[in-house]
Design an enzyme around this catalytic site. Structure first.
Site, mmCIF file in Angstrom:
data_model
loop_
_atom_site.group_PDB
_atom_site.id
_atom_site.type_symbol
_atom_site.label_atom_id
_atom_site.label_comp_id
_atom_site.label_asym_id
_atom_site.label_seq_id
_atom_site.Cartn_x
_atom_site.Cartn_y
_atom_site.Cartn_z
ATOM 1 N N CYS A 1 -4.095 -1.518 -2.179
ATOM 2 C CA CYS A 1 -4.253 -0.083 -2.419
ATOM 3 C C CYS A 1 -5.129 0.063 -3.653
ATOM 4 O O CYS A 1 -4.748 -0.373 -4.744
ATOM 5 C CB CYS A 1 -2.882 0.547 -2.648
ATOM 6 S SG CYS A 1 -2.956 2.298 -3.056
ATOM 7 N N GLU B 1 -3.355 8.790 8.311
ATOM 8 C CA GLU B 1 -1.897 8.609 8.461
ATOM 9 C C GLU B 1 -1.405 9.342 9.713
ATOM 10 O O GLU B 1 -0.463 8.927 10.367
ATOM 11 C CB GLU B 1 -1.148 9.132 7.223
ATOM 12 C CG GLU B 1 -1.268 8.240 5.988
ATOM 13 C CD GLU B 1 -0.396 6.975 6.027
ATOM 14 O OE1 GLU B 1 0.702 7.017 6.598
ATOM 15 O OE2 GLU B 1 -0.837 5.943 5.482
ATOM 16 N N CYS C 1 -10.966 2.442 -0.355
ATOM 17 C CA CYS C 1 -9.631 2.890 0.012
ATOM 18 C C CYS C 1 -9.299 2.106 1.265
ATOM 19 O O CYS C 1 -10.099 2.084 2.218
ATOM 20 C CB CYS C 1 -9.611 4.392 0.294
ATOM 21 S SG CYS C 1 -8.030 4.934 0.978
ATOM 22 N N ASP D 1 0.870 -1.187 0.000
ATOM 23 C CA ASP D 1 0.000 0.000 0.000
ATOM 24 C C ASP D 1 0.903 1.233 0.000
ATOM 25 O O ASP D 1 2.113 1.141 0.242
ATOM 26 C CB ASP D 1 -0.893 0.015 1.249
ATOM 27 C CG ASP D 1 -1.839 1.221 1.272
ATOM 28 O OD1 ASP D 1 -2.398 1.581 0.222
ATOM 29 O OD2 ASP D 1 -2.007 1.828 2.358
ATOM 30 N N SER D 2 0.287 2.400 -0.254
ATOM 31 C CA SER D 2 1.055 3.644 -0.192
ATOM 32 C C SER D 2 1.482 3.942 1.246
ATOM 33 O O SER D 2 2.492 4.610 1.461
ATOM 34 C CB SER D 2 0.186 4.798 -0.693
ATOM 35 O OG SER D 2 -0.997 4.851 0.081
ATOM 36 N N HIS E 1 -7.382 2.620 3.576
ATOM 37 C CA HIS E 1 -7.231 3.402 4.814
ATOM 38 C C HIS E 1 -8.568 3.502 5.566
ATOM 39 O O HIS E 1 -8.574 3.621 6.795
ATOM 40 C CB HIS E 1 -6.757 4.826 4.509
ATOM 41 C CG HIS E 1 -5.286 4.943 4.258
ATOM 42 N ND1 HIS E 1 -4.690 4.479 3.115
ATOM 43 C CD2 HIS E 1 -4.294 5.499 5.018
ATOM 44 C CE1 HIS E 1 -3.385 4.735 3.173
ATOM 45 N NE2 HIS E 1 -3.123 5.352 4.312
HETATM 46 N N1 DGL Z 1 -4.883 3.133 0.717
HETATM 47 C C1 DGL Z 1 -4.904 3.561 -0.626
HETATM 48 C C2 DGL Z 1 -6.142 3.136 -1.375
HETATM 49 O O1 DGL Z 1 -6.682 2.073 -1.086
HETATM 50 C C3 DGL Z 1 -4.496 4.936 -1.027
HETATM 51 C C4 DGL Z 1 -4.285 6.014 -0.128
HETATM 52 C C5 DGL Z 1 -3.452 7.162 -0.721
HETATM 53 O O2 DGL Z 1 -2.235 7.006 -0.706
HETATM 54 O O3 DGL Z 1 -4.030 8.138 -1.165
HETATM 55 O O4 DGL Z 1 -6.563 3.789 -2.271
#
Ligand code: DGL
Length: 253
Positions: free
Chosen positions: A70, A154, A186, A7-8, A188
């Protein structure tokens, strides 16, 4: 087997958590590109470069499978990752997410769906395109970009009043619909699932992690006994990443 989860940032830990529960004896390498998070507000060409660079690093780790945990990376560079990984299977949260929504809608395809994601995921229209291809144009689907959420998550603002207010703003345009499925596109966002639940009473709040587990369970090596012992190796492109809170606290969902 040895599974890489990418993931990012710390979003993919929500997927890792479920994978570990389902496959407790397998080894995981978590790779977060924290030097470059957030991806979702960058241009698709910039993201593609970052994902390709990360996939090349992961390729060198000789894993048995890669999970792109991600949505943003999957929408922009899934095929690039598959090319780089060669024979190694690559699983995407977007494919898992689409399957999840299709299954839920099989009971009633008139149920409204709202997909929440980053700017890049939503503007790519990946979810609505796949879902309309599979289920037809009559589908009631709206997509909502939420660019402020990843930086707050984050930062560890999982229950901050500003986060509650921001989620309330993002869901507001959809509350006039009959309650249906709110899909967290997402990785997150499952960290703040309870915030969505509070802001969207009556809606079913869903993410792709359970379906990713189902997909991986079909991997030929997932049932074989091996040398692996359930170890997690953490790798972050920014070595100062403070992930300990996330590692030790089970996600609040
Ligand atoms: N967690 C990531 C997703 O599922 C991306 C979050 C990001 O870096 O903007 O899209």
């Amino acid at each position: 087997m040895k599974i890489a989860v990418f993931d990012s940032g710390i979003g993919g830990i929500t997927v890792l958590k479920e994978l570990r529960e389902q496959l407790p004896t397998h080894d995981f390498i978590y790779y977060g590109d924290t030097a470059n998070v957030p991806y979702g507000t960058k241009s698709p060409s910039q993201i593609k470069k970052l994902v390709v660079a990360a996939a090349k690093k992961i390729k060198k780790l000789n894993v048995d499978a890669l999970v792109i945990a991600c949505n943003t990376a999957s929408c922009v560079a899934l095929e690039d990752c598959r090319e780089i990984m060669g024979e190694t299977p690559v699983y995407s949260v977007v494919e898992a997410g689409v399957t999840t929504i299709v299954r839920l809608l099989s009971q009633n395809s008139k149920t409204p769906v709202v997909v929440f994601g980053t700017k890049v995921t939503i503007r790519s229209k990946t979810y609505s395109t796949y879902l309309k291809d599979i289920l037809g144009n009559h589908l009631q689907i709206s997509e909502q970009e939420c660019p402020l959420l990843v930086p707050m998550i984050e930062e560890g603002w999982l229950n901050h009043p500003v986060l509650h207010q921001t989620v309330a703003e993002y869901v507001k345009p959809h509350l006039s619909l009959e309650p249906g499925i709110a899909f967290l596109a997402c990785t997150h966002y499952p960290w703040i699932k309870s915030v969505f639940e509070k802001a969207m009473p009556g809606w079913k709040i869903v993410d792709s992690a359970p379906q990713v587990c189902e997909m991986l369970a079909r991997h030929p090596l997932s049932h074989t006994s091996s040398e692996t012992t359930g170890k997690i190796t953490w790798k972050f492109s920014d070595p100062h990443t403070d992930y300990k809170n996330y590692q030790n606290n089970p996600a609040p969902f």
